[in-house]
Design a protein around this motif. Structure first.
Motif, PDB file in Angstrom:
ATOM      1  N   THR A   1     -22.912  20.314  -6.495  1.00  0.00           N
ATOM      2  CA  THR A   1     -21.859  20.816  -5.903  1.00  0.00           C
ATOM      3  C   THR A   1     -21.790  21.584  -6.854  1.00  0.00           C
ATOM      4  O   THR A   1     -21.129  21.696  -8.316  1.00  0.00           O
ATOM      5  N   SER A   2     -20.651  22.497  -6.502  1.00  0.00           N
ATOM      6  CA  SER A   2     -19.256  23.471  -7.044  1.00  0.00           C
ATOM      7  C   SER A   2     -20.279  24.297  -8.384  1.00  0.00           C
ATOM      8  O   SER A   2     -19.464  25.036  -9.477  1.00  0.00           O
ATOM      9  N   GLN A   3     -21.607  24.138  -7.888  1.00  0.00           N
ATOM     10  CA  GLN A   3     -22.056  25.805  -8.971  1.00  0.00           C
ATOM     11  C   GLN A   3     -23.162  27.019  -7.176  1.00  0.00           C
ATOM     12  O   GLN A   3     -22.722  26.756  -6.341  1.00  0.00           O
ATOM     13  N   SER A   4     -22.822  27.845  -8.035  1.00  0.00           N
ATOM     14  CA  SER A   4     -23.526  29.777  -7.529  1.00  0.00           C
ATOM     15  C   SER A   4     -24.353  29.728  -6.892  1.00  0.00           C
ATOM     16  O   SER A   4     -24.625  30.318  -5.970  1.00  0.00           O
ATOM     17  N   MET A   5     -25.437  28.463  -7.495  1.00  0.00           N
ATOM     18  CA  MET A   5     -26.727  28.455  -6.740  1.00  0.00           C
ATOM     19  C   MET A   5     -27.192  28.348  -5.420  1.00  0.00           C
ATOM     20  O   MET A   5     -28.333  28.352  -5.081  1.00  0.00           O
ATOM     21  N   PHE A   6     -25.825  27.024  -5.506  1.00  0.00           N
ATOM     22  CA  PHE A   6     -26.304  26.208  -4.276  1.00  0.00           C
ATOM     23  C   PHE A   6     -24.808  26.882  -3.610  1.00  0.00           C
ATOM     24  O   PHE A   6     -23.819  25.419  -3.009  1.00  0.00           O
ATOM     25  N   PRO A   7     -24.028  27.917  -3.226  1.00  0.00           N
ATOM     26  CA  PRO A   7     -22.908  28.442  -2.546  1.00  0.00           C
ATOM     27  C   PRO A   7     -22.519  27.058  -1.440  1.00  0.00           C
ATOM     28  O   PRO A   7     -21.188  26.587  -0.794  1.00  0.00           O
ATOM     29  N   LYS A   8     -24.018  27.479  -0.141  1.00  0.00           N
ATOM     30  CA  LYS A   8     -23.498  25.912   0.574  1.00  0.00           C
ATOM     31  C   LYS A   8     -24.148  24.992   0.593  1.00  0.00           C
ATOM     32  O   LYS A   8     -24.283  24.173   1.743  1.00  0.00           O
ATOM     33  N   GLY A   9     -24.794  24.353  -0.431  1.00  0.00           N
ATOM     34  CA  GLY A   9     -25.699  23.341  -0.513  1.00  0.00           C
ATOM     35  C   GLY A   9     -26.920  23.088  -0.382  1.00  0.00           C
ATOM     36  O   GLY A   9     -27.334  24.382  -0.046  1.00  0.00           O
ATOM     37  N   VAL A  10     -27.608  22.174  -0.588  1.00  0.00           N
ATOM     38  CA  VAL A  10     -28.788  22.561   0.228  1.00  0.00           C
ATOM     39  C   VAL A  10     -29.366  21.093   1.360  1.00  0.00           C
ATOM     40  O   VAL A  10     -28.702  20.204   1.208  1.00  0.00           O
ATOM     41  N   VAL A  11     -30.210  21.712   2.113  1.00  0.00           N
ATOM     42  CA  VAL A  11     -30.610  21.465   3.090  1.00  0.00           C
ATOM     43  C   VAL A  11     -32.042  20.574   2.547  1.00  0.00           C
ATOM     44  O   VAL A  11     -32.733  20.871   2.371  1.00  0.00           O
ATOM     45  N   TYR A  12     -31.756  18.890   3.132  1.00  0.00           N
ATOM     46  CA  TYR A  12     -33.307  18.155   2.236  1.00  0.00           C
ATOM     47  C   TYR A  12     -33.886  18.402   4.656  1.00  0.00           C
ATOM     48  O   TYR A  12     -33.446  17.072   4.996  1.00  0.00           O
ATOM     49  N   GLU A  13     -34.758  18.448   4.224  1.00  0.00           N
ATOM     50  CA  GLU A  13     -35.908  18.433   5.445  1.00  0.00           C
ATOM     51  C   GLU A  13     -36.368  17.387   5.615  1.00  0.00           C
ATOM     52  O   GLU A  13     -36.553  16.491   5.466  1.00  0.00           O
ATOM     53  N   GLY A  14     -35.846  16.880   7.236  1.00  0.00           N
ATOM     54  CA  GLY A  14     -36.599  15.828   7.337  1.00  0.00           C
ATOM     55  C   GLY A  14     -34.960  14.643   6.832  1.00  0.00           C
ATOM     56  O   GLY A  14     -35.495  13.567   7.977  1.00  0.00           O
ATOM     57  N   VAL A  15     -34.604  14.730   6.569  1.00  0.00           N
ATOM     58  CA  VAL A  15     -32.769  13.496   6.316  1.00  0.00           C
ATOM     59  C   VAL A  15     -32.145  14.593   6.543  1.00  0.00           C
ATOM     60  O   VAL A  15     -31.092  12.852   7.374  1.00  0.00           O
ATOM     61  N   SER A  16     -31.294  15.326   6.659  1.00  0.00           N
ATOM     62  CA  SER A  16     -30.251  15.707   7.114  1.00  0.00           C
ATOM     63  C   SER A  16     -29.742  17.138   7.782  1.00  0.00           C
ATOM     64  O   SER A  16     -30.816  17.652   6.769  1.00  0.00           O
ATOM     65  N   GLU A  17     -29.981  17.699   8.761  1.00  0.00           N
ATOM     66  CA  GLU A  17     -29.494  19.180   8.984  1.00  0.00           C
ATOM     67  C   GLU A  17     -28.756  20.094   8.713  1.00  0.00           C
ATOM     68  O   GLU A  17     -27.996  20.899   8.217  1.00  0.00           O
ATOM     69  N   GLU A  18     -27.325  18.771   7.863  1.00  0.00           N
ATOM     70  CA  GLU A  18     -26.310  19.605   7.335  1.00  0.00           C
ATOM     71  C   GLU A  18     -26.649  19.707   5.750  1.00  0.00           C
ATOM     72  O   GLU A  18     -27.378  18.910   5.099  1.00  0.00           O
ATOM     73  N   PRO A  19     -26.232  20.742   5.231  1.00  0.00           N
ATOM     74  CA  PRO A  19     -26.711  20.661   3.300  1.00  0.00           C
ATOM     75  C   PRO A  19     -25.528  20.126   3.525  1.00  0.00           C
ATOM     76  O   PRO A  19     -25.132  19.377   3.216  1.00  0.00           O
TER      77      PRO A  19
END
Length: 458
Positions: free
Chosen positions: A272-290
């Motif tokens: 959250t609120s970090q430049s390293m992950f501007p769109k979030g992180v996709v958790y494979e097999g858990v959520s298609e949305e970051p």
């Protein structure tokens, strides 16, 4: 409601009971887990144990680990199994679920932030972390986090700090020199390293939280019954417990060096609120949305928030205070419930008004505020020396603005102290307290203005 404080604070932490969460507030262990953290995992998790022992930049044997050569990602992607089925087998053992949550969150953070660490070691900006958490980590971390009662990302209590120690000699208990880390990113398997010191000082502070919890409950009960002696005893005990916590906190300067902090800090950033992950992180097999979660932060500790709620410390209505509220999600569930119950009861009986209605009680209330101020002032000093002077990255590991967030709370505490002092003027020692407050208000304003100007922060 107003007759007594009814929250079930454990007097027996029930260390052998595996059917209840590892974290339950108690008068004996406070906000520490009910029992010392699980160290040895069942054999089904040998692949997890293996990769975590090989992971640190410097391993327990002294040899370079996977992160030293930036090989963790390829190792995870090539030969690390999905152990989700094994998780299901042990799901009713909640302390074990907490240990697995700790271990998977270490692996997840290291995997996602390894590229940022590699750039940092080259003297570059962090850049982007890995934007996808592979299924063999995403699935099991989501399961164990659910069973243990946490977000599926590294947290302060359940993972990085309070469930991440073992005793070198069990008979010596929680003495600082007897504490060792279970997991580490950089050099933390060496108990004299800055990474180990950073974590272990936090554990040593929370060792005193049982006394803090007991004192808070006693003060609430005294105020509920209008029993001045009981209330004053509770407040005096609260001040004494906070004083012990602050003394331990001050040992950070020698246990963990400012020059060593930024290298392992890379791995405790959140999404959250970090430049390293501007769109979030996709958790494979858990959520298609970051997905996005806040990172590990000392702001997730429960000791000072307990005092905020007990003492009814009013915070300004600002976006920074909203971040403070958001951090509440990143604590063990029982801790959250306890803090909410303290706030509700303190507000219902108006503990602050009761404290300020008598000069002696008001002086004890001011002393308690002063200990909270001292804690937050030290935290600001650490931020200045360990972070602001070492890096230009604008956000803290939890995603809060690095320059302005801590002063938001610190200034609020000092403003509350100015008000409380009017109710105990003339009581021995209170004038000296306020001399420090006035000096620090001036110093803090200058320091914040300086760092905001340097970093073009509005």
């Amino acid at each position: 409601m107003t007759n007594s404080f009814k929250f079930n604070v454990l007097t027996d932490p029930k260390p052998s009971d595996t059917s209840i969460p590892a974290f339950m507030v108690s008068t004996e262990r406070g906000f520490l887990p009910r029992q010392n953290p699980v160290v040895k995992l069942p054999s089904e998790f040998d692949p997890l144990e293996s990769i975590l022992q090989r992971m640190p930049i410097k391993t327990l044997s002294g040899e370079p680990g996977l992160l030293a050569d930036f090989k963790l990602g390829p190792t995870v992607e090539s030969d690390f199994p999905d152990l989700s089925d094994a998780v299901e087998k042990y799901k009713d053992d909640l302390p074990l679920m907490n240990a697995l949550y700790r271990d998977y969150s270490f692996l997840a953070s290291a995997y996602l932030l390894e590229p940022c660490h590699e750039r940092f070691m080259r003297g570059e900006s962090y850049g982007l972390g890995r934007q996808t958490l592979p299924r063999n980590i995403a699935m099991p971390i989501t399961k164990v986090a659910k069973f243990a009662g946490f977000m599926p990302f590294m947290e302060y209590a359940g993972s990085y700090a309070l469930f991440n120690y073992r005793l070198e000699k069990p008979e010596l208990g929680l003495e600082y020199d007897n504490l060792r880390l279970i997991r580490a990113f950089e050099l933390g398997m060496d108990p004299k390293s800055s990474e180990a010191g950073f974590v272990l000082v936090h554990i040593a502070m929370v060792k005193h939280s049982g006394a803090l919890v007991s004192a808070a409950v006693k003060a609430l009960q005294g105020a509920s019954k209008k029993d001045r002696d009981e209330f004053n005893t509770g407040m005096s005990n609260l001040v004494a417990a906070l004083d012990q916590i602050n003394k331990v906190m001050n040992t950070m300067w020698t246990r963990s060096k400012p020059s060593g902090y930024t290298s392992f800090r890379t791995f405790i950033f959140g999404i959250t609120s970090q430049s390293m992950f501007p769109k979030g992180v996709v958790y494979e097999g858990v959520s298609e949305e970051p997905l996005a979660f806040r990172g590990e932060s000392g702001a997730n500790d429960s000791m000072v928030p307990l005092c905020d709620n007990l003492l009814q410390i009013s915070m300004p209505e600002t976006p920074l205070t909203e971040i403070l509220k958001d951090f509440r999600q990143y604590r063990p569930g029982n801790h959250r419930e306890f803090l909410e119950a303290v706030k509700e009861h303190s507000d219902a009986i108006d503990l602050k008004e009761y404290a300020l209605s008598d000069p002696i009680s008001a002086s004890l209330y001011l002393q308690a505020l002063d200990q909270v101020r001292d804690f937050r002032w030290r935290h600001w000093c650490f931020t200045r020396e360990y972070i602001l002077k070492m890096t230009s990255h604008p956000t803290a590991t939890g995603g809060s603005p690095i320059v302005t967030w801590l002063p938001n709370q610190l200034q609020a505490v000092m403003a509350n102290m100015v008000d409380a002092y009017t109710h105990c003027v003339g009581i021995k020692g209170t004038a000296d307290i306020m001399d420090v407050v006035r000096s620090q208000q001036t110093t803090l304003a200058k320091e914040v203005a300086k760092y905001c100007a340097e970093r073009s922060v509005a």
